[in-house]
Scaffold this active site. Structure first.
Site, PDB file in Angstrom:
ATOM      1  N   HIS A 264     -46.060  56.736 -13.667  1.00  0.00           N
ATOM      2  CA  HIS A 264     -46.280  56.184 -12.322  1.00  0.00           C
ATOM      3  C   HIS A 264     -47.335  55.081 -12.371  1.00  0.00           C
ATOM      4  O   HIS A 264     -47.156  54.010 -11.761  1.00  0.00           O
ATOM      5  CB  HIS A 264     -46.718  57.314 -11.394  1.00  0.00           C
ATOM      6  CG  HIS A 264     -47.140  56.862 -10.034  1.00  0.00           C
ATOM      7  ND1 HIS A 264     -46.243  56.586  -9.021  1.00  0.00           N
ATOM      8  CD2 HIS A 264     -48.374  56.639  -9.500  1.00  0.00           C
ATOM      9  CE1 HIS A 264     -46.896  56.225  -7.927  1.00  0.00           C
ATOM     10  NE2 HIS A 264     -48.197  56.241  -8.193  1.00  0.00           N
ATOM     11  N   HIS A 269     -47.818  50.900 -10.886  1.00  0.00           N
ATOM     12  CA  HIS A 269     -49.013  50.213 -10.399  1.00  0.00           C
ATOM     13  C   HIS A 269     -49.453  49.027 -11.258  1.00  0.00           C
ATOM     14  O   HIS A 269     -49.694  47.929 -10.736  1.00  0.00           O
ATOM     15  CB  HIS A 269     -50.181  51.202 -10.312  1.00  0.00           C
ATOM     16  CG  HIS A 269     -50.152  52.101  -9.127  1.00  0.00           C
ATOM     17  ND1 HIS A 269     -50.311  51.652  -7.835  1.00  0.00           N
ATOM     18  CD2 HIS A 269     -49.984  53.443  -9.035  1.00  0.00           C
ATOM     19  CE1 HIS A 269     -50.246  52.670  -6.993  1.00  0.00           C
ATOM     20  NE2 HIS A 269     -50.046  53.770  -7.690  1.00  0.00           N
ATOM     21  N   GLU A 309     -48.129  52.236  -2.294  1.00  0.00           N
ATOM     22  CA  GLU A 309     -47.245  53.260  -2.866  1.00  0.00           C
ATOM     23  C   GLU A 309     -45.775  53.064  -2.486  1.00  0.00           C
ATOM     24  O   GLU A 309     -44.893  53.239  -3.316  1.00  0.00           O
ATOM     25  CB  GLU A 309     -47.702  54.655  -2.430  1.00  0.00           C
ATOM     26  CG  GLU A 309     -48.988  55.131  -3.070  1.00  0.00           C
ATOM     27  CD  GLU A 309     -48.874  55.361  -4.569  1.00  0.00           C
ATOM     28  OE1 GLU A 309     -47.746  55.390  -5.103  1.00  0.00           O
ATOM     29  OE2 GLU A 309     -49.928  55.502  -5.221  1.00  0.00           O
ATOM     30  N   SER A 328     -41.580  53.717  -9.619  1.00  0.00           N
ATOM     31  CA  SER A 328     -41.611  54.751 -10.656  1.00  0.00           C
ATOM     32  C   SER A 328     -40.645  55.885 -10.336  1.00  0.00           C
ATOM     33  O   SER A 328     -40.697  56.945 -10.959  1.00  0.00           O
ATOM     34  CB  SER A 328     -43.028  55.309 -10.804  1.00  0.00           C
ATOM     35  OG  SER A 328     -43.503  55.853  -9.575  1.00  0.00           O
TER      36      SER A 328
END
Length: 407
Positions: A264, A269, A309, A328
């Site tokens: 993730h 990110h 997110e 992700s």
């Protein structure tokens, strides 16, 4: 916890028409000499010497009490505040402003306050009954907990099973990125394959990625053992520090993780932190969090959820993903972009995004669509002014520190 950490954690600032931002010096304002006398009686009951507090007039009718850094350590601050309420001593303020880091090195204090998803796993976690996996999680947690600012990030040697999980996730997502991810992510992802050793058969190292990001946008990564509170996590963003896990999801289900893992962090990110506008937008959310009330922290955490997110943007007439939770997740990445029916896509508005309910364990029913990261920066700066703080925060890029300035 050493004495320095304990002192910093117990530090508060009381704000009114003037702001005292000295680290670890609690300040209170009272509006009568009678209340000053009550407070000194309370201090004697708490065995705090008169010499540990400085009393001075702040105006014709207001008295300012400044405590030494060591005077209200541990539980004494709470006991003191409880005694104030019981004695009906009126303090002029719109609330206590929690201590927040002023220098990047002070993130050493907040990074250790892991709430969950570190070495200890919940009973419904896919790896709960796997002793080898739990052992590895403890190893990752120990490395992260021992890290201090300024040190090289510990290199992790991933085993064959872990590399297999990474390979599965990397291959599936990299096939979707060209058509589903925003161009900023795709451009950065290509550069990170070239510069940061991104490949499908082994995991890149946080230190390599952090050095690259620092050279491009000023963002650095910092290892963390698990989930932090919203306040502590967002405080890192104020200094352009992203707290990143190094453990990987359990091999039983590579397509699912109940908490953020290295897939993730590094696939979702990290690439976008190589884009200056995105990095600056993230920092604006962090700066708005410093010294904010718990209510505003909750709003910022929700806003972060719907942007960093699970944010979407529109490019060349098509929806594209920039949120790491989407980038992700194979399933939700396709769902958010491809499905014309179920998801509701709205134009990004800070107030609406910060107060909209969201589910954690299923696909989002609502996505907010950002026009551009530059536009999001301007909206975020305007929204930060609604926090109710009696001060604003200025970031010093060279010193990597912040200063609270009275409004």
């Amino acid at each position: 916890m050493d004495a320095g950490e304990e002192e910093a954690r117990s530090a508060y600032v009381k704000s009114t028409s003037e702001l005292d931002v000295e680290l670890s010096k609690p300040v209170f304002f009272v509006n009568s000499q009678g209340d000053v006398e009550k407070i000194h009686a309370i201090l004697r009951d708490l065995r705090i010497a008169d010499s540990d507090v400085k009393t001075e007039p702040a105006s014709a009718s207001i008295f300012k009490l400044t405590f030494k850094a060591t005077a209200l350590r541990g539980d004494k601050l709470k006991r003191f505040e409880d005694a104030l309420k019981k004695g009906k001593c009126e303090c002029i303020s719109d609330g206590i402003v929690p201590w927040f880091p002023r220098k990047i090195a002070e993130l050493d204090i907040t990074a250790s306050r892991v709430l969950s998803a570190g070495a200890e796993l919940e009973s419904d976690h896919p790896g709960f009954k796997d002793p080898n996996y739990r052992k590895r999680r403890r190893e990752f947690a120990e490395k992260a907990n021992s890290y201090k600012h300024g040190e090289p990030i510990p290199k992790m040697a991933y085993n064959e099973v872990e590399r297999g999980v990474w390979s599965t996730v990397f291959n599936k997502l990299s096939q979707l990125y060209p058509t589903h991810a925003c161009r900023e992510h795709n451009d950065a992802f290509k550069r990170m394959i070239e510069r940061c050793d991104y490949k499908n058969d082994d995991l890149p190292q946080l230190e390599t990625i952090s050095q690259y990001l620092r050279s491009t946008t000023g963002v650095r990564l910092r290892p963390v053992a698990g989930l932090l509170s919203s306040r502590d996590f967002l405080a890192g963003l104020a200094f352009k520090v992203f707290h990143s896990t190094q453990y990987i999801r359990h091999h039983a289900n590579p397509e699912y993780t109940p908490e953020p893992d290295v897939c993730h962090e590094l696939l979702g990110h990290a690439p976008l932190f190589a884009n200056q506008d995105f990095a600056d937008f993230s920092q604006e959310i962090g700066l708005a969090s410093l010294g904010a009330s718990e209510t505003f922290i909750e709003k910022l955490a929700t806003l972060y959820w719907f942007t960093i997110e699970f944010g979407l943007c529109k490019q060349d007439g098509n929806y594209k993903a920039y949120g790491a939770g989407l980038l992700s997740s194979f399933g939700e990445l396709k769902y958010s972009i491809e499905d014309a029916g179920p998801p509701d896509r709205k134009g990004f508005d800070c107030e609406e995004a910060s107060t909209t309910w969201y589910p954690i364990t299923r696909y989002q029913p609502i996505y907010f669509v950002t026009e551009s990261f530059k536009d999001a920066i301007q909206k975020m700066r305007k929204y930060a002014k609604t926090s109710g703080r009696a001060f604003t925060i200025k970031y010093n890029k060279e010193a990597e520190s912040v200063e609270a300035v009275k409004i």
